[in-house]
Every structure is written in structure tokens, then in C-alpha cells.
Scaffold this motif. Structure first.
Motif, PDB file in Angstrom:
ATOM      1  N   ASN A   1     -36.553  52.608  26.740  1.00  0.00           N
ATOM      2  CA  ASN A   1     -36.407  53.824  26.423  1.00  0.00           C
ATOM      3  C   ASN A   1     -35.545  54.220  25.277  1.00  0.00           C
ATOM      4  N   GLY A   2     -36.054  54.824  24.139  1.00  0.00           N
ATOM      5  CA  GLY A   2     -34.987  54.983  23.242  1.00  0.00           C
ATOM      6  C   GLY A   2     -34.561  54.217  22.318  1.00  0.00           C
ATOM      7  N   SER A   3     -34.690  52.742  22.556  1.00  0.00           N
ATOM      8  CA  SER A   3     -34.224  51.687  21.715  1.00  0.00           C
ATOM      9  C   SER A   3     -34.680  51.899  20.207  1.00  0.00           C
ATOM     10  N   HIS A   4     -33.906  51.056  19.258  1.00  0.00           N
ATOM     11  CA  HIS A   4     -34.404  51.244  18.054  1.00  0.00           C
ATOM     12  C   HIS A   4     -35.163  49.874  17.650  1.00  0.00           C
ATOM     13  N   PHE A   5     -35.838  49.039  18.906  1.00  0.00           N
ATOM     14  CA  PHE A   5     -36.553  48.256  18.493  1.00  0.00           C
ATOM     15  C   PHE A   5     -38.080  48.782  17.986  1.00  0.00           C
ATOM     16  N   LEU A   6     -38.308  50.148  18.487  1.00  0.00           N
ATOM     17  CA  LEU A   6     -39.370  50.737  18.063  1.00  0.00           C
ATOM     18  C   LEU A   6     -39.122  51.838  16.841  1.00  0.00           C
ATOM     19  N   THR A   7     -39.604  51.341  15.660  1.00  0.00           N
ATOM     20  CA  THR A   7     -39.129  52.112  14.338  1.00  0.00           C
ATOM     21  C   THR A   7     -39.525  53.679  14.445  1.00  0.00           C
ATOM     22  N   ASN A   8     -38.979  54.262  13.486  1.00  0.00           N
ATOM     23  CA  ASN A   8     -39.383  55.744  13.522  1.00  0.00           C
ATOM     24  C   ASN A   8     -40.993  56.047  13.053  1.00  0.00           C
ATOM     25  N   ASP A   9     -41.315  55.079  12.224  1.00  0.00           N
ATOM     26  CA  ASP A   9     -43.035  55.141  11.718  1.00  0.00           C
ATOM     27  C   ASP A   9     -43.796  54.590  13.046  1.00  0.00           C
ATOM     28  N   GLY A  10     -43.037  53.934  13.918  1.00  0.00           N
ATOM     29  CA  GLY A  10     -43.784  53.509  14.940  1.00  0.00           C
ATOM     30  C   GLY A  10     -44.219  54.474  15.947  1.00  0.00           C
ATOM     31  N   TYR A  11     -43.094  55.309  16.108  1.00  0.00           N
ATOM     32  CA  TYR A  11     -43.197  56.338  17.105  1.00  0.00           C
ATOM     33  C   TYR A  11     -44.179  57.404  16.474  1.00  0.00           C
ATOM     34  N   THR A  12     -44.134  57.502  15.191  1.00  0.00           N
ATOM     35  CA  THR A  12     -45.096  58.759  14.629  1.00  0.00           C
ATOM     36  C   THR A  12     -46.440  58.032  14.579  1.00  0.00           C
ATOM     37  N   SER A  13     -46.423  56.968  14.451  1.00  0.00           N
ATOM     38  CA  SER A  13     -47.976  56.148  14.450  1.00  0.00           C
ATOM     39  C   SER A  13     -48.604  56.199  15.790  1.00  0.00           C
ATOM     40  N   PHE A  14     -47.765  56.025  16.794  1.00  0.00           N
ATOM     41  CA  PHE A  14     -48.471  56.167  18.291  1.00  0.00           C
ATOM     42  C   PHE A  14     -48.806  57.738  18.502  1.00  0.00           C
ATOM     43  N   ALA A  15     -47.819  58.562  17.924  1.00  0.00           N
ATOM     44  CA  ALA A  15     -47.990  60.182  18.195  1.00  0.00           C
ATOM     45  C   ALA A  15     -49.240  60.521  17.572  1.00  0.00           C
ATOM     46  N   SER A  16     -49.647  59.979  16.386  1.00  0.00           N
ATOM     47  CA  SER A  16     -50.764  60.195  15.683  1.00  0.00           C
ATOM     48  C   SER A  16     -51.908  59.966  16.118  1.00  0.00           C
ATOM     49  N   GLN A  17     -51.971  58.887  17.216  1.00  0.00           N
ATOM     50  CA  GLN A  17     -52.937  58.472  18.004  1.00  0.00           C
ATOM     51  C   GLN A  17     -53.320  59.100  19.414  1.00  0.00           C
ATOM     52  N   GLU A  18     -52.331  60.049  19.570  1.00  0.00           N
ATOM     53  CA  GLU A  18     -52.303  60.770  21.021  1.00  0.00           C
ATOM     54  C   GLU A  18     -51.748  59.988  21.711  1.00  0.00           C
ATOM     55  N   ALA A  19     -50.718  58.920  21.796  1.00  0.00           N
ATOM     56  CA  ALA A  19     -50.215  58.147  22.448  1.00  0.00           C
ATOM     57  C   ALA A  19     -48.728  58.112  22.819  1.00  0.00           C
ATOM     58  N   VAL A  20     -48.379  59.319  22.552  1.00  0.00           N
ATOM     59  CA  VAL A  20     -47.058  59.921  23.016  1.00  0.00           C
ATOM     60  C   VAL A  20     -47.208  60.925  23.818  1.00  0.00           C
ATOM     61  N   VAL A  21     -46.699  61.026  25.104  1.00  0.00           N
ATOM     62  CA  VAL A  21     -47.096  62.154  26.179  1.00  0.00           C
ATOM     63  C   VAL A  21     -45.908  62.530  26.542  1.00  0.00           C
ATOM     64  N   PHE A  22     -45.749  64.280  26.583  1.00  0.00           N
ATOM     65  CA  PHE A  22     -44.838  64.631  27.326  1.00  0.00           C
ATOM     66  C   PHE A  22     -45.388  65.240  28.674  1.00  0.00           C
ATOM     67  N   ASN A  23     -44.625  65.117  29.516  1.00  0.00           N
ATOM     68  CA  ASN A  23     -44.710  65.354  30.787  1.00  0.00           C
ATOM     69  C   ASN A  23     -44.846  66.747  31.118  1.00  0.00           C
ATOM     70  N   ASP A  24     -43.588  67.520  30.268  1.00  0.00           N
ATOM     71  CA  ASP A  24     -43.481  68.831  30.199  1.00  0.00           C
ATOM     72  C   ASP A  24     -43.533  69.407  28.940  1.00  0.00           C
ATOM     73  N   PRO A  25     -45.048  70.422  28.622  1.00  0.00           N
ATOM     74  CA  PRO A  25     -44.985  70.975  27.332  1.00  0.00           C
ATOM     75  C   PRO A  25     -43.568  71.912  26.818  1.00  0.00           C
ATOM     76  N   ASP A  26     -42.841  72.359  27.875  1.00  0.00           N
ATOM     77  CA  ASP A  26     -41.535  73.086  27.371  1.00  0.00           C
ATOM     78  C   ASP A  26     -40.636  72.234  26.429  1.00  0.00           C
ATOM     79  N   ASP A  27     -40.737  70.954  26.591  1.00  0.00           N
ATOM     80  CA  ASP A  27     -39.879  70.113  25.987  1.00  0.00           C
ATOM     81  C   ASP A  27     -40.322  70.304  24.453  1.00  0.00           C
TER      82      ASP A  27
END
Length: 701
Positions: free
Chosen positions: A509-535
Motif C-alpha cells: 500500500n502506497g509504495s513507489h513501486f507503482l508509478t503515478n501513471d500506473g495509479y491513473t492508468s488503473f483508475a481510468s479502467q475503474e480498477a481503483v475503488v474507494f470504500n467510502d465515497p466521502d474520501d
């Protein structure tokens, strides 16, 4: 009076045209703005003008050209059911001005459009979609105006024939149109043939070919008017209840186009079959005889395409049935997510990904460090590990939180647990590669592929990997259907929410092994899920992420909408299959009718001479058996050919360029049932006509 089958065809054409028009407009309204003449997409800006300056320019152009311009923006919290339209009316008497006063007249009751004046956009980024309501040249004028303001834009015409044809060429509604057109041709032809004796009498009375057709049309006139009146009354009543007569004029136009097209097909068939009957001499025509060679060729020219169409529709039905069943089974997994949401990133930054990655990536990393998100990225196994001949499968790139929420077991039945609660810094821990036992011999190749996936540029320090083995036979939840990621063994429409025996790449969790574009790439695929919408809601304000995040999408709700859509497609395809079966029924009976009328006397003579049933009808039985065999083996043969091609590609180390055809028990049963139905219809019809002939009723066949 024309045969009742012809009257039925004309009534069915009218009813189908209304239903198809309704379904088409509802589908269009949920995807496009009805009534637009152009869509201008602003994809980039040189930042030389502000958002308010762009709005003012749009308002001036709208007023000058007396056209409506509207920018569409998805609702932040309910993007799949609500959209916002920011309108510059242009003319106080225009359609768009009426929308500002009374709201958008939604055709579909399942989708809400909220109207606002375009000035409410304020300083919002000008990149996005702008619909034009007016002459076609207004779209080009708007694009030129955007160019003058330093904006890069493209133009399209979503409601043009070219774009609609491309969009709907493989849609169930287009299949329905083709099947019904074929059914209309078959039923009309059969009805005219059954009236051959009556047409022979008219010929004896000196009525010409055109005269016969005009007579039939005159006799249909009252039936047409009566059917049209009943249908119009019922349609008005239903539409008034459904949407308050929204877009009634457009519905009438679309219905008229479809009805005209199908009616022309029916009339052309009517004329062609009567013309075929007129080729006979009058005396044989009075006996009900038919020009057997021409008629038989005509029937088979309809019957063979009908069989091909029926097989294609049957394949679509089985595919849709499996998808509906799979999504139904996955409902429990989605219901356990509660209010969990995914985010949708703005497409306005497609040409400025560094800016998007620089703002959204670090925020997602911090949210990951706090344990607020579940990361479930996907990669195709065969494509990622192309140097080894692996079976079809997927690689899931997940975080520690995923293991805390989903059960994954090792060979001894022990659960792999999250290491997110340890005191170790994320970057000091290892990336775990959990490989199913069935792929354990390829662990090193898979680990190398995992390194290339999470560190594609190789700029990061050497990432420490730790290999583990999981028990084979596990189905792991992917948090989305997988529609936005490539798979070599599934089409984008097939649900892959539960993945069988995936490879897991567990990133701390939160390591730099996954790059910034890795996070955004997964988010664009609806692959980043927030358990709490308020976050997400809080971060939009505190982090200033409004320009980059366009919507917060509830995961469970999106899955429910996808389930509704595939269920609708299954219903339409089932209707198509039923109509295709009717076509096969009518065509099969038609073949036997033509054969029996042509050969009635010879069949009777052979019967009283002691010929057995099979010998008496050996020619037609041989032809029909051959047709049944070809169509029963066509799909399995094509699947075998495809497998051979894929084997050759695999032996050369080339990833599969297309998904293989899998023939399931349901597919085999559907093909067998369809062929048995087609062949059974011919056998029953042939037996019926044979019985009438041998009973001495040759003239009544």
C-alpha cells in the motif's frame, strides 16, 4: 381478397416499425442528445483564453446564428443515470430555449437530463463536448470559433446515417430489422403462392400482372387504414403514459422510414412472386400448379440466408444467456461492496497525461497508504508473458487492502493476508507474486513480466519480488466486469468480475513501486475503488481535483445497469431467434408445397406401384439431409479451423490476435435444436402433403 397471410404481414410490419422506432430512440436518448446536428469535441487548449471567455464566445455565436449550443457534463455522483446540459439558446423561440424554460423532454424514462444556462459553467475548463442544434454549417462555425480562441476541436455528426450505421451494424436492433425483413419476404411469398389458383382465375378473366397487384393493393387499403388507426391510438396512449409525448414527431418520422422500407420489401416480393406465377400457362395456373424450378430456387435463396441468420442469432442468444447467468451469479460479490465507488478521469487531459498523472497519481498513492482504496488492475496473461506458451488467463495487480478484503489461499489452505498494518515502510517491503499451482513451472517468467508491468520504463530501482504459490481452482473478485481491459479469451461484453486462477501481483500500500501513471492508468479502467465515497468528495475540494475527476461512480449501481442492459439484449435476441424460427417454418413448408404441387401425380403413381416413402421422396430428402448436415457441422468446423490457426500462432510465439470460439453444451444444444427444428419441419410438411396425395386429393395440395 388477398390471402390473410399478406394482411398479417402488413399489420406486423406496422407494429414492428413502431416498436423498433421506440427502442431505437430510447437507446439513442440514453447515449446522445436527440435533435443535434453536430457534436464538437474540444480536446486541447493553449490556455490563451479563460473558461468565461469561451462561454461568452459561444453565447455570441449562438445568438448571431440563431442556433442552440449545449455542453454536456456527466453528473458527479450518478454519471450513469444523470447528465447536465449547459445551454446557450440563441433564439427565444428555439427548441433549446424551451428546454431552459420547461426542462429537457427526455424520451427515455431511465435517464435524466438537467438543463442549466451555459453561464453557470463559470471558469470551468472549456475542454469537453458541445452539441449544436441547428443547421449543419453551425457546427463548422463553432469549431472555427474554438480554433480562433486557441482550442483544438474535432467535429462529428452522431445522428447522421454514416455514424448510426457504423454504431448499430452489430446491434440486436439491426439484427431484429434483418430477421423481420426476411420473415416478411418469406410469409408474403408463401401467401401469394397459396393463392395461385385465384390468380389463375383472374388471368382467365383477362386481368394483367399490374392489374392483379393493383387489385390486391386496393383491397388492402381499408385494412391498412384500420390497422394504422388502431396502432396510432395505442401508440399515443402508451407514449403519453411513458414520457408525455416527448419527441413524438421524431418517433413518427423514424417509424415512417422503417415502415416504408419494410413495406417496399413486401411489395417487391408480392410483385415478384405474382410475376413468377404469370410465367405459367393459364390452364396449369388454374390447377394451382407452380413454376417449380423458379419457385424452388427462390425459396432456397430465402431459406439458406435464413438458416445462416438463425445460426448467428442462436449464437448471440447463447452468448447473452451465459453473460446474464454469469452476472446474476456475481450479484452477491457486488452487493457486499456497499457504497464503494470508482472514479472517472477527465478525457480533457488525454494530450496532457503528465499533468493528469502528476496531480491524480500522488493523491491516489496517499489514499492507498491510508488504506482507503482497493487497487485491482488487470493485464492479459498471454500478452504479458509472450515468451512462454501459457494458457489464457489474467494478471491482477492489487494492493495489500485487496488481500484484506478477498480470500486467497495457499497450497495448504492458509489465507494470504495483508501486510499493510506492519510497521515497515512500504518501499522497504517486497512485491508478492502469487502464482496458481497450475502455472508454478513458469514462476520466473511471470515474475519478470510483473516487473515490466509495474515498472515499464525501468526507471525505478530494482524492485524486490517474492514468489508464492496459490491453490488452483480459486475464483477471485475483480471489482469490475473487465470491459475496459483487453483479454485474449473474452470479448469486452463478457463479464469477468470473477477471475479463475489469476496471477496476483501484490504491491505494498502506497509504495513507489507503482508509478503515478500506473495509479491513473488503473483508475481510468475503474480498477481503483474507494470504500467510502466521502474520501473522494473531500479530496475534490481539498486537493483541487475537480478538473481531473469528472464523476464518482457507485460500483454496485454500475454493475446493476450493466446487468439490465445485457438482459435487454437477451430479450431482443430471443425475439430475433423466435422470428428466425418462423422464417424457417414458413420456408420449409414452402419447399414441400412447391415440390408436392409439381410432383403430385408422379408421387401418387410411385406410391400405388409399391415404392416406399423414402424412395418416393429420395431427391428432396437427400437435399434436405445435406443442408442439415452442413449447418450442423458449420460452427464446429469453423471453431476447429480457428483452433488450428491459434496453435500455429502459439507455436510461433505470437499472442492470440482474437478470442477463440468456445462451443459449450448450450451452444451445441442450440445448434442441434435449430437444425432438428428446420429438418423436422420439412419432414412433417412432406408427410402431410404425401398423405393428401396418396388419399387421392392431388388437386387439393
Amino acid at each position: 381478397m388477398p390471402h390473410r397471410g399478406i394482411r398479417f404481414v402488413h399489420a406486423a410490419v406496422l407494429v414492428f416499425s413502431v416498436v423498433l422506432s421506440f427502442l431505437l430512440l430510447r437507446q439513442l436518448d440514453e447515449g446522445e442528445m436527440l435533435g443535434n446536428s453536430a457534436l464538437v469535441q474540444v480536446v486541447d487548449t493553449d490556455d490563451s483564453t479563460t473558461g468565461s471567455q469561451v462561454i461568452r464566445a459561444v453565447e455570441l455565436l449562438s445568438a448571431e446564428m440563431q442556433v442552440g449550443v449545449a455542453r454536456e457534463i456527466s453528473d458527479l455522483k450518478d454519471p450513469d443515470r444523470v447528465r447536465h446540459l449547459y445551454v446557450a439558446a440563441g433564439d427565444s423561440e428555439s427548441r433549446t430555449a424551451t428546454w431552459l424554460a420547461n426542462g429537457y423532454p427526455a424520451f427515455s424514462s431511465r435517464y435524466e437530463t438537467r438543463i442549466h444556462p451555459i453561464s453557470d459553467l463559470g471558469q470551468r475548463d472549456p475542454r469537453g463536448q458541445y452539441y449544436v442544434f441547428g443547421p449543419a454549417e453551425a457546427g463548422n462555425a463553432l469549431m472555427a470559433k474554438f480554433s480562433d480562441l486557441g482550442l483544438t476541436a474535432t467535429i462529428s455528426h452522431p445522428l447522421s446515417y454514416e455514424e448510426l450505421a457504423g454504431k448499430y451494424s452489430d446491434d440486436p436492433l439491426f439484427w431484429a430489422l434483418c430477421v423481420v425483413a426476411l420473415a416478411a419476404v418469406t410469409t408474403t411469398g408463401a401467401s401469394v403462392l397459396l393463392s395461385a389458383k385465384a390468380y389463375g382465375v383472374l388471368r382467365l378473366q383477362g386481368v394483367s400482372l399490374i392489374g392483379v397487384v393493383l387489385r390486391d393493393l386496393r383491397q388492402l387499403r381499408f385494412f391498412w387504414l384500420m390497422s394504422l388507426g388502431i396502432l396510432a391510438t395505442a401508440s399515443l396512449f402508451f407514449l403519453g403514459l411513458y414520457n408525455g409525448f416527448a419527441w413524438f414527431g421524431l418517433l413518427v418520422i423514424v417509424t415512417a422510414v422503417i415502415a416504408t422500407l419494410l413495406t417496399l420489401v413486401v411489395l417487391a416480393t408480392h410483385l415478384a412472386v405474382i410475376g413468377m406465377i404469370f410465367k405459367l400457362e393459364i390452364l396449369p395456373s388454374l390447377k394451382g400448379e407452380l413454376p417449380s424450378r423458379t419457385a424452388t430456387i427462390g425459396v432456397y435463396l430465402v431459406r439458406i440466408p435464413a438458416l445462416l441468420l438463425a445460426l448467428a442469432v442462436a449464437a448471440n442468444v447463447t452468448l447473452a444467456s451465459r453473460d446474464v447467468a454469469t452476472r446474476q451469479e456475481n450479484q452477491d460479490a457486488y452487493s457486499s461492496l456497499g457504497d464503494a465507488v470508482s472514479i472517472r478521469l477527465s478525457g480533457a487531459f488525454a494530450m496532457h497525461l503528465d499533468e493528469l498523472n502528476g496531480r491524480v497519481g500522488p493523491w491516489l498513492r496517499e489514499a492507498d497508504r491510508r488504506g482507503e482504496i482497493v487497487v485491482v488492475g488487470r493485464r492479459d496473461l498471454q500478452l504479458s508473458v509472450s515468451n512462454v506458451h501459457l494458457p489464457a488467463g489474467e494478471i491482477l495487480i492489487v494492493n495489500d487492502t485487496y488481500l484484506a478484503e478477498q480470500e486467497v489461499f495457499d497450497l495448504k489452505g492458509r489465507r494470504y493476508t495483508s501486510e499493510g498494518a506492519t510497521n515497515k515502510a512500504p518501499d522497504s517491503r517486497t512485491v508478492r507474486v502469487i502464482v496458481p499451482e497450475s502455472l508454478s513451472s513458469h514462476t520466473s517468467s511471470i515474475s519478470k513480466a510483473a516487473d515490466e508491468i509495474i515498472n515499464p520504463s525501468g526507471k525505478n530501482q530494482k524492485i524486490p519480488f517474492e514468489a508464492h504459490i496459490s491453490k488452483t481452482g480459486q475464483h477471485l473478485f475483480g471489482y469490475n466486469s473487465g470491459a475496459l481491459t483487453y483479454s485474449s479469451s473474452f470479448s469486452p461484453d463478457q463479464d469477468r468480475s470473477l477471475v479463475r486462477d489469476p496471477v496476483l501481483v501484490v504491491v505494498p500500500n502506497g509504495s513507489h513501486f507503482l508509478t503515478n501513471d500506473g495509479y491513473t492508468s488503473f483508475a481510468s479502467q475503474e480498477a481503483v475503488v474507494f470504500n467510502d465515497p466521502d474520501d473522494v468528495s473531500k479530496a475534490l475540494k481539498s486537493e483541487g481535483l475537480h478538473p481531473y475527476i469528472t464523476a464518482i461512480s457507485p460500483v454496485g449501481q454500475k454493475n446493476a445497469l450493466e446487468y439490465r442492459n445485457v438482459s435487454y439484449k437477451l430479450r431482443v435476441q430471443t425475439f430475433n431467434l423466435a422470428v428466425a424460427a418462423i422464417v424457417l417454418l414458413v420456408a420449409g413448408v414452402g419447399v414441400c408445397l412447391i415440390y408436392a404441387r409439381k410432383n403430385a401425380q408422379s408421387i401418387f403413381v410411385r406410391h400405388i406401384s409399391g415404392w416406399c416413402y423414402a424412395s418416393n421422396h429420395r431427391f428432396i430428402l437427400a437435399v434436405e439431409t445435406s443442408i442439415a448436415f452442413v449447418f450442423a457441422t458449420r460452427v464446429p468446423f469453423e471453431a476447429w479451423q480457428q483452433r488450428q490457426e491459434l496453435k500455429e500462432l502459439a507455436s510461433a510465439g505470437t499472442p492470440a490476435p482474437f478470442e477463440p470460439t468456445h462451443i459449450t453444451a448450450l451452444d451445441a444444444a442450440m445448434i442441434a435444436g435449430l437444425v432438428a427444428f428446420e429438418f423436422g419441419v420439412v419432414l412433417l410438411a412432406l408427410a402431410f402433403f404425401h398423405r393428401r396425395i396418396v388419399r387421392g386429393k392431388v388437386s387439393e395440395v
